[in-house]
Design an enzyme around this catalytic site. Structure first.
Site, PDB file in Angstrom:
ATOM      1  N   HIS A  32     -20.213 -19.230 -13.226  1.00 49.29           N
ATOM      2  CA  HIS A  32     -19.920 -20.545 -12.636  1.00 49.29           C
ATOM      3  C   HIS A  32     -20.655 -20.754 -11.307  1.00 49.29           C
ATOM      4  O   HIS A  32     -20.626 -21.847 -10.762  1.00 49.29           O
ATOM      5  CB  HIS A  32     -18.418 -20.709 -12.376  1.00 49.29           C
ATOM      6  CG  HIS A  32     -17.594 -20.870 -13.615  1.00 49.29           C
ATOM      7  ND1 HIS A  32     -17.007 -19.802 -14.242  1.00 49.29           N
ATOM      8  CD2 HIS A  32     -17.251 -21.980 -14.329  1.00 49.29           C
ATOM      9  CE1 HIS A  32     -16.324 -20.235 -15.291  1.00 49.29           C
ATOM     10  NE2 HIS A  32     -16.460 -21.545 -15.372  1.00 49.29           N
TER      11      HIS A  32
ATOM     12  N   HIS B 145     -17.832 -31.324 -20.780  1.00 50.71           N
ATOM     13  CA  HIS B 145     -18.256 -29.969 -20.424  1.00 50.71           C
ATOM     14  C   HIS B 145     -17.624 -28.943 -21.356  1.00 50.71           C
ATOM     15  O   HIS B 145     -18.306 -28.087 -21.935  1.00 50.71           O
ATOM     16  CB  HIS B 145     -17.858 -29.667 -18.969  1.00 50.71           C
ATOM     17  CG  HIS B 145     -18.012 -28.229 -18.568  1.00 50.71           C
ATOM     18  ND1 HIS B 145     -19.013 -27.787 -17.727  1.00 50.71           N
ATOM     19  CD2 HIS B 145     -17.289 -27.117 -18.880  1.00 50.71           C
ATOM     20  CE1 HIS B 145     -18.904 -26.483 -17.567  1.00 50.71           C
ATOM     21  NE2 HIS B 145     -17.851 -26.054 -18.259  1.00 50.71           N
ATOM     22  N   GLU B 146     -16.314 -29.022 -21.504  1.00 48.85           N
ATOM     23  CA  GLU B 146     -15.612 -28.020 -22.306  1.00 48.85           C
ATOM     24  C   GLU B 146     -15.995 -28.102 -23.779  1.00 48.85           C
ATOM     25  O   GLU B 146     -16.194 -27.081 -24.444  1.00 48.85           O
ATOM     26  CB  GLU B 146     -14.100 -28.165 -22.118  1.00 48.85           C
ATOM     27  CG  GLU B 146     -13.616 -27.785 -20.731  1.00 48.85           C
ATOM     28  CD  GLU B 146     -13.944 -26.333 -20.365  1.00 48.85           C
ATOM     29  OE1 GLU B 146     -13.935 -25.471 -21.253  1.00 48.85           O
ATOM     30  OE2 GLU B 146     -14.229 -26.075 -19.188  1.00 48.85           O
TER      31      GLU B 146
ATOM     32  N   GLU C 284     -22.857 -22.124 -18.963  1.00 51.36           N
ATOM     33  CA  GLU C 284     -22.123 -23.032 -18.080  1.00 51.36           C
ATOM     34  C   GLU C 284     -22.969 -24.253 -17.691  1.00 51.36           C
ATOM     35  O   GLU C 284     -22.474 -25.381 -17.653  1.00 51.36           O
ATOM     36  CB  GLU C 284     -21.672 -22.293 -16.816  1.00 51.36           C
ATOM     37  CG  GLU C 284     -20.382 -21.525 -16.973  1.00 51.36           C
ATOM     38  CD  GLU C 284     -19.202 -22.429 -17.285  1.00 51.36           C
ATOM     39  OE1 GLU C 284     -19.103 -23.529 -16.710  1.00 51.36           O
ATOM     40  OE2 GLU C 284     -18.376 -22.048 -18.134  1.00 51.36           O
TER      41      GLU C 284
ATOM     42  N   HIS D 271     -19.208 -26.382 -24.666  1.00 53.38           N
ATOM     43  CA  HIS D 271     -19.138 -24.938 -24.926  1.00 53.38           C
ATOM     44  C   HIS D 271     -19.055 -24.697 -26.434  1.00 53.38           C
ATOM     45  O   HIS D 271     -19.576 -23.693 -26.945  1.00 53.38           O
ATOM     46  CB  HIS D 271     -17.930 -24.314 -24.228  1.00 53.38           C
ATOM     47  CG  HIS D 271     -18.148 -24.036 -22.774  1.00 53.38           C
ATOM     48  ND1 HIS D 271     -19.168 -23.242 -22.314  1.00 53.38           N
ATOM     49  CD2 HIS D 271     -17.456 -24.447 -21.672  1.00 53.38           C
ATOM     50  CE1 HIS D 271     -19.112 -23.173 -20.982  1.00 53.38           C
ATOM     51  NE2 HIS D 271     -18.085 -23.896 -20.577  1.00 53.38           N
TER      52      HIS D 271
ATOM     53  N   ASP E   1     -16.355 -13.098 -12.185  1.00 52.55           N
ATOM     54  CA  ASP E   1     -16.682 -14.321 -12.932  1.00 52.55           C
ATOM     55  C   ASP E   1     -17.780 -14.055 -13.965  1.00 52.55           C
ATOM     56  O   ASP E   1     -18.759 -14.795 -14.061  1.00 52.55           O
ATOM     57  CB  ASP E   1     -17.100 -15.422 -11.944  1.00 52.55           C
ATOM     58  CG  ASP E   1     -17.368 -16.772 -12.616  1.00 52.55           C
ATOM     59  OD1 ASP E   1     -16.756 -17.050 -13.663  1.00 52.55           O
ATOM     60  OD2 ASP E   1     -18.219 -17.534 -12.090  1.00 52.55           O
TER      61      ASP E   1
ATOM     62  N   TYR F 196     -21.733 -14.907 -22.720  1.00 52.05           N
ATOM     63  CA  TYR F 196     -21.041 -15.426 -21.537  1.00 52.05           C
ATOM     64  C   TYR F 196     -21.007 -14.381 -20.429  1.00 52.05           C
ATOM     65  O   TYR F 196     -19.959 -13.926 -19.998  1.00 52.05           O
ATOM     66  CB  TYR F 196     -19.633 -15.877 -21.923  1.00 52.05           C
ATOM     67  CG  TYR F 196     -19.044 -16.908 -20.985  1.00 52.05           C
ATOM     68  CD1 TYR F 196     -19.637 -18.156 -20.830  1.00 52.05           C
ATOM     69  CD2 TYR F 196     -17.892 -16.635 -20.270  1.00 52.05           C
ATOM     70  CE1 TYR F 196     -19.100 -19.106 -19.982  1.00 52.05           C
ATOM     71  CE2 TYR F 196     -17.339 -17.576 -19.416  1.00 52.05           C
ATOM     72  CZ  TYR F 196     -17.952 -18.799 -19.278  1.00 52.05           C
ATOM     73  OH  TYR F 196     -17.406 -19.746 -18.429  1.00 52.05           O
TER      74      TYR F 196
END
Length: 352
Positions: A272, A169-170, A193, A173, A267, A184
């Site tokens: 998210h 996932h990271e 996301e 990005h 957020d 974002y």
């Protein structure tokens, strides 16, 4: 790639979860959550914009093999830390180091074997990761240049290298950063996301040899610690809003349909939270088509992300229309287009 690559600071644990923990009656939990929030806020400000020339300098030589380096922060909030394992080095005695190394490799392999992409930037970018970051740091993040993993507090969260989908996932990005460069914030941030959840899940499925039907479609399964009684993961792509409902974490706020879209200034505009909508759309496409999700469904999403047609401020409807067009370009007017059309319809996102 955009001429102004925005290097956003992206964490796996959403701020709303840490906010809930920071209000805990357990002072130790509250203090750790507050420290994590303060750290993340400072990092987010620091990483707001990274110049393109700074990113380009990091590129390597395109290769069919990864170039991984793992560093140990030794429980300090420093980057990168002490080098503890390089590409091809024997396994460490530290399981965290080995999991990070393997997770970087699994991510590299999925992108190479399924999509012909050579590392995050498609130009051989070295994959660096720092482990044992901070004291009880309850997060993992991509900072625009490298991966960083906290050990968790052993109570609410365990070691952040445990779920391979968190690593995938990271790092995704980074792929987004080098391709569509999605802003974002708001719906484009939720797409950012969601794309990371999609490919994080595909990396896990590829590594485990799972079909779409065999996969659990959970993000961060195995990450929650003994302090969480009623929770299985951070997010569910299959059933957004069901990953946890717990006294410690609160209730999973993700919607799975546009009727329940959450409007918030927190957020980054709920990146998210509302990512649950496109997440469920991908799950529906993948399971409707069957087989390996990284093949037909994954190829449609990957080709859409890397097409150059996805604007930085793309909304859900922009993305949905492009996925339909991409499916038609790749596969003609067949099952793939129908699966994509039906999935977006089922989550309330228009495609025309």
């Amino acid at each position: 790639m955009s001429d102004n690559v925005k290097s956003v600071f992206c964490t796996i644990v959403p701020p709303h979860v840490l906010d809930k923990l920071a209000r805990s009656e357990d002072s130790a939990r509250a203090d750790l959550a507050q420290r994590t929030l303060e750290h993340d806020s400072a990092q987010r400000t620091r990483r707001r914009v990274t110049a393109l020339r700074g990113l380009a300098a990091l590129a390597g030589t395109p290769s069919d093999s990864p170039k991984r380096t793992i560093y140990d922060a030794q429980h300090r909030a420093v980057q990168p830390g002490k080098k503890v394992r390089g590409e091809g080095d024997p396994a460490s005695k530290d399981a965290t180091v080995n999991r990070a190394y393997a997770g970087l490799g699994a991510t590299f392999e999925l992108y190479l074997k399924a999509y012909g992409r050579r590392s995050i930037d498609d130009a051989g970018l070295p994959l660096d990761a720092t482990v044992h970051y901070g004291e009880g740091y309850n997060n993992a993040f991509w900072d625009g240049n490298q991966m960083v993993f906290g050990d968790g507090d052993g109570d609410v969260f365990l070691d952040f290298t445990i779920p391979v989908d968190v690593i995938g996932h990271e790092l995704t990005h980074g792929v987004t950063q080098y391709t569509a460069n999605l802003e974002y914030y708001g719906q484009s941030g939720a797409l950012n996301e969601s794309v990371s959840d999609v490919f994080g899940s595909l990396i896990k499925q590829y590594a485990l040899g799972q079909s779409a039907d065999q996969a659990d479609w959970l993000i961060g399964q195995g990450l929650l610690g003994p302090g969480v009684d009623r929770g299985v993961a951070l997010r569910s792509m299959k059933e957004p809003g069901t990953a946890y409902e717990d006294d410690v974490l609160g209730k999973d706020p993700q919607p799975g349909h546009m009727d329940d879209f959450v409007r918030t200034s927190r957020d980054q505009g709920g990146v998210h939270i509302n990512s649950g909508i496109p997440n469920r759309a991908f799950y529906l496409v993948a399971t409707r088509l069957g087989g390996n999700a990284w093949e037909r469904a994954g190829k449609v999403w990957y080709a859409t992300l890397t097409s150059g047609k996805l604007k930085e401020d793309a909304q859900f409807a922009d993305f949905s229309r492009l996925t339909v067009a991409t499916a038609r370009t790749l596969y003609g007017d067949g099952d793939e287009v129908q699966a994509v059309l039906k999935a977006w319809e089922e989550v309330g996102v228009p495609t025309s």
